[in-house]
Design an enzyme around this catalytic site. Structure first.
Site, PDB file in Angstrom:
ATOM      1  N   LYS A  79       0.856  -1.196   0.000  1.00 55.95           N
ATOM      2  CA  LYS A  79       0.000   0.000   0.000  1.00 55.95           C
ATOM      3  C   LYS A  79       0.889   1.242   0.000  1.00 55.95           C
ATOM      4  CE  LYS A  79      -3.850   1.921   2.780  1.00 55.95           C
ATOM      5  NZ  LYS A  79      -4.650   1.702   4.008  1.00 55.95           N
ATOM      6  N   SER A 154      -9.661   1.731   3.321  1.00 59.77           N
ATOM      7  CA  SER A 154      -8.803   2.488   2.438  1.00 59.77           C
ATOM      8  C   SER A 154      -7.829   1.625   1.643  1.00 59.77           C
ATOM      9  CB  SER A 154      -8.009   3.511   3.245  1.00 59.77           C
ATOM     10  OG  SER A 154      -7.121   2.868   4.144  1.00 59.77           O
ATOM     11  N   SER A 178      -9.644  -0.688   7.553  1.00 61.46           N
ATOM     12  CA  SER A 178      -9.114  -0.451   6.212  1.00 61.46           C
ATOM     13  C   SER A 178      -8.446  -1.645   5.546  1.00 61.46           C
ATOM     14  CB  SER A 178      -8.123   0.714   6.235  1.00 61.46           C
ATOM     15  OG  SER A 178      -8.831   1.933   6.259  1.00 61.46           O
TER      16      SER A 178
END
Ligand SMILES: [Zn+2]
Lengths: 520, 493
Positions: A79, A154, A178
């Protein structure tokens, strides 16, 4: 079967036995990315050359009989919130569009030391704020099960790339769900470890007391393999725990004998999608058939979890994001234009003899801060900075932040009491399945309520996992969430593995990629 | 209400002192704290607030802070935590400073000082709190040749500071200066800071107002915070100026505490006055937040006791002991102590060896200090070991060395780096035998009948001329003895 469809565990065996090379595997995944990612948008940056060079190096060392790390040759996506000195780290924000960290996050360093091949950086909600990845400043990420829908967030890119077979393993971060929420919406396994289990050093902070790094994969075994590589004490993170890391992937197969599974009374209330409720009840029956006893428990303060979370997380965020002021970090507004505007305004006020206006006119520095931040941050980030700034202001602190801290303690105490009666707690991951892109953009409050089932684990610092447990009639994935007491990651993984062995939800592939492969 | 008559007033002062702790590395990272390096060379991702980095406490900074707080008689709570003090400024790269807000590491202490109004009477100045925090960087405003660029040096960012806040117990600018001197002395004895004000290792802000009586009522003037004072002398001058300014303003406006907000004023050393400052921190809301990146620290009472035991003798106790044991004056004891532990050690060694603390103190505070100053030396560099000075004093006590020639011997010892005995020998100083001395005096009496007559006539001072002649004949004679023997002989003849 294409290489991209194998689990990380299987690929590791193939690499070790020499049946495949890391180059072949990396190339296959790069091809998969080339085929699907223009459409799905999971990755923000791919450095194919670097990844292939790295794979070649590992292959070379393997052939030479040199010792290799536990993830040798396995591609891992990261990420875009964890610093990596080999490329940009943007947090999907205009603010950090040109930021190139001079150091590696501890997790990134551990992946490199484990000889993983870092294949690319995944898309996310800006600064990890959001649950749909629609808050990325750069691109939309689509759910592989229905590209008209969100992948969750997210860590939307992290879940999408695993679901669409573009990476067998990926690293996400979880502040209020997330990792687990996009994993649930994309039909993959995602785990948030105990707070302090994985180092946060180099993780660009959203809410420091809630943030944790964790694995996403297609099986619990793969998640265990990735977790045991990144977990452990880090002297650079004062909040990381000095507790040895068990070899999760080795003891995974032992089922939990006499498992007491808790079901939370408050979880099955109005607002829960009936097909999700049905899937969860069926999952519970699977456990029952595996010998678990089911017990209804109460988490009386869980109804305050979302409100508590949306005070604490924005408060910390407002502080953590103060450093993006255009002086040292982040986007800086065009200074010559700023000065010109300021001078023009001053002349205007002088001509009008407006003393008060002149007095209130920002100086250049304040204006630079204001414009840089206004231009650099997207609307959701601004919303949360405002919420947090408000909650921490003199006169409001006690009523909001301090109160939230007290409720947070009560939420933790609820869990402590519950884990006196049960070993694991089962629940939905989300109250609804993936919604359509753009559907909720204008209703941030409704979007916040989606975090209902996931935020408690962050507030209480517990480990929690999301695993596939079914589909809706439209073939949208449904996730099952399990929660365990602090540092009981192994119990969590064994419990998840039991279920996974008894079901085949995790083997399903999105039609988008399945059709393509069966056609080959 | 304007006032024209005069009123006696009391100046009420509280001080805020920032002390840079003498650690090798910064408070939350491993960077060096050395002063004077090239800008931005003593930095790392942590202290420049690079996204993703985390602070890790330097335990040795905490240990120094703890030691200081205990020496300041503070209570050490078992639990202390870190807070973020948030404000925007270019020299603050994270947008917040890690400090301590509501649960500081130490509270409720005091420092004993000598009351300047009643010298050497002890006066307890309360310490509200002492807490640890990180320093900010430095902004360098470069306006040369019409440029208006500002540059930032982050070398200092993250350096450990101990903020010591006194109660408003000080009642005069002079007392404030004495407080600072005593504090600096303590910090120096503890070895926790170099207290170099020029390099910013010790910074002082003062809060001051006046308490006065008008129309039978006690009133207070609005509190003013004074900044930018670069020496203890400047602190005293600024406070003196500010007290008279506040008095003048009060006479003009009658404005009292609560009728005006707290003002910050900067001291202008050259102009000798304070000016209003638009402080970057003025009237802002710091939005304090417990720092989630750091864990709270616990200190047990047993640990505190252990540190207390290890502190050794602190200046105030040392001063009391020197007065008690050595029978020194407060003044001499202060002169010794203010020079630091090394000089006190030297004095104590001399006093012990010669067994005459009073004389030892005279030698050390006068001859030794004068020579150190003239030669720009420290006590560690003096070529006369303590035992040699003691030998010198001993020689005087034994009558082997006339007091009048002692300084000559001392100077030679210093110059030639020799012992007292060697210097005495080199100068040819010998003890004059009593019978030889009487013979010499008799000779002078015989040769100077006029002086004898004058003395007999009541002019005793005439004998002085004989002392001069005696010293010419033998430089080793003791003038006092010559005087008394000659007087006796003159009266008899
Ligand atoms: Zn540093």
């Amino acid at each position: 079967m294409s290489l991209v469809e194998y689990s990380a565990h299987e690929l590791k065996q193939l690499l070790v036995s020499g049946e495949i090379t890391s180059i072949e595997l990396t190339q296959a995944l790069l091809d998969q990315i080339g085929t699907y990612d223009d459409h799905l948008g999971a990755f923000l940056h791919i450095d194919a050359e670097r990844a292939l060079a790295r794979a070649a190096d590992i292959d070379h060392r393997r052939q030479a009989g040199k010792p290799l790390g536990p993830l040798a040759g396995l591609p891992v996506a990261v990420k875009d919130v964890l610093c990596d000195q080999d490329g940009p780290t943007t947090c999907a924000s205009r603010m950090l569009q040109s930021f190139r960290p001079p150091y590696d996050a501890t997790v990134v360093a551990r992946l490199k030391a484990a000889d993983a091949v870092l294949i690319g950086r995944t898309n996310m909600d800006e600064f990890a704020m959001g649950g749909s990845t629609e808050n990325s400043a750069f691109q939309v990420t689509r759910n592989p099960w229905d590209p008209g829908r969100i992948p969750g967030g997210s860590s939307g890119g992290a879940a999408t790339c695993v679901a669409a077979r573009m990476a067998p393993l990926s690293i996400g971060t979880d502040t209020g769900g997330s990792i687990r929420q996009p994993a649930g919406l994309c039909g993959v396994v995602g785990m948030k470890p105990t707070y302090g289990r994985v180092s946060r050093y180099g993780l660009i902070a959203f809410a420091s007391s809630l943030d944790q790094v964790g694995p996403l994969a297609r099986t619990t075994r793969d998640a265990a393999l990735l977790l045991e590589t990144i977990a452990g004490h880090d002297p650079h993170d004062a909040t990381s725990l000095e507790v040895p890391v068990p070899a999760y992937s080795h003891s995974l197969e032992q089922p939990l004998a006499g498992l007491r599974l808790g079901i939370v009374r408050e979880h099955f209330a109005a607002g829960l999608d009936p097909s999700i409720e049905e899937a969860i009840r069926q999952a519970v029956e699977v456990y029952q058939s595996l010998g678990a006893t089911i017990q209804e428990i109460s988490l009386p303060h869980s109804k305050y979890a979302v409100a508590t979370y949306y005070v604490i997380a924005p408060s910390e965020a407002s502080s953590n994001l103060a450093r993006y002021d255009g002086v040292h970090y982040g986007h800086r507004t065009d200074e010559s234009q700023l000065q010109a505007e300021l001078n023009a305004r001053r002349q205007q006020l002088q001509a009008a003899g407006d003393e008060r206006g002149l007095d209130q006119l920002d100086n250049g520095l304040v204006r630079m801060y204001r414009l840089s931040r206004a231009e650099g941050f997207g609307p959701e980030v601004k919303r949360r900075i405002m919420l947090g700034t408000y909650a921490l202001s003199a006169g409001y602190y006690d009523a909001y932040y301090l109160k939230a801290l007290k409720v947070r303690r009560l939420i933790r105490q609820d869990f402590d009491a519950a884990f006196g009666q049960v070993d694991l707690i089962a629940s939905p991951v989300t109250p609804s399945v993936a919604y359509r892109l753009g559907e909720m953009v204008d209703d941030p409050l409704a979007m916040y309520l989606v975090d209902l089932y996931t935020v408690s684990a962050n507030l209480a610092g517990l480990p929690s996992i999301s695993l596939p447990c079914g589909f809706t009639r439209e073939w949208l994935p449904i996730g099952l969430q399990l929660q365990a007491p602090p540092l009981e990651e192994l119990r969590l993984l064994r419990g998840a593995h039991m279920y996974e062995q008894a079901t085949d939800w995790h083997k399903r592939q999105p039609a988008l990629v399945r059709q393509r492969h069966t056609g080959v | 209400m304007p006032e024209t008559s005069t009123h006696p007033y009391t100046t009420v002062i509280g001080l805020e002192v920032h002390v840079q702790l003498a650690t090798r590395s910064k408070l939350f990272c491993g960077c060096s704290t050395q002063f004077g390096a090239e800008p931005n060379t003593q930095t790392c991702p942590v202290c420049i607030g690079m996204p993703g980095t985390l602070p890790v406490l330097n335990r040795s900074a905490f240990a120094l802070a703890l030691k200081t707080a205990i020496a300041l008689n503070c209570h050490i709570p078992e639990f202390t935590k870190w807070d973020r003090k948030q404000y925007y400024y270019p020299d603050l790269p994270k947008g917040y400073q890690i400090s301590q807000y509501d649960l500081p590491m130490s509270v409720d202490g005091f420092l004993e000082i000598s009351d300047p109004l009643e010298p050497y009477a002890p006066l307890r100045i309360g310490i509200i709190r002492a807490h640890l925090e990180e320093d900010a960087g430095k902004s360098i405003h470069d306006e040369v040749a019409g440029r208006a660029d500002s540059e930032i040096d982050l070398n200092r960012t993250g350096t450990p500071l101990l903020e010591i806040v006194s109660e408003p117990d000080l009642r005069s600018p002079a007392a404030s200066r004495i407080f600072l001197q005593e504090l600096k002395l303590l910090l120096t004895y503890l070895g926790v800071s170099d207290c170099n004000m020029q390099e910013g290792s010790l910074r002082v802000d003062a809060n001051v107002n006046l308490h006065l009586e008008a129309n039978g009522q006690r009133v207070a003037t609005p509190i003013v915070e004074i900044k930018n004072m670069n020496s203890f002398r400047a602190v005293q001058r600024a406070l003196e100026y500010e007290a008279s300014r506040q008095y003048r303003v009060w006479q003009e406006t009658g404005q009292q505490l609560g009728q005006a907000s707290k003002q910050t004023r900067g001291w202008d050393e050259a102009a000798g006055l304070t000016r209003p400052q638009r402080s970057k921190e003025e009237s802002s809301d710091y939005r304090y937040l417990p720092d989630p990146d750091l864990v709270p620290i616990t200190t047990s009472p047993a640990q505190v006791e252990q540190i207390r035991q290890s502190l050794g003798e602190l200046p105030s106790a040392l001063r009391a002991r020197l007065v008690r044991e050595g029978n020194l004056s407060d003044y001499d004891a202060n002169v010794l102590i203010n020079q630091g532990q090394e000089l006190v050690d030297y004095y104590q060694a001399v006093a012990a060896k010669c067994n005459d603390p009073k004389t030892a103190a005279n030698w050390v505070t006068q001859e030794v200090l004068r020579e150190l100053k003239e030669r720009e030396m420290t006590i560690a560099q003096i070529p006369i070991p303590a035992e040699c000075l003691a030998d010198l004093i001993h020689a005087i006590q034994q009558g082997q060395l006339p007091g009048t020639r002692a300084r000559e011997v001392f100077t030679l010892m210093l110059n030639d780096q020799i012992t007292a005995a060697e210097a005495i020998g080199k100068l040819g100083i010998e003890q004059v035998d009593e019978s030889d001395l009487v013979a010499l005096c008799q000779e002078l009496i015989d040769a100077n009948p006029k002086i004898v007559a004058d003395v007999q006539g009541g002019k005793q001072q005439a004998i002085g001329a004989l002392i001069g002649q005696a010293k010419k004949k033998n430089p080793n004679v003791d003038p006092g003895r010559v005087r008394s023997i000659c007087l006796e002989l003159a009266m008899k003849s």
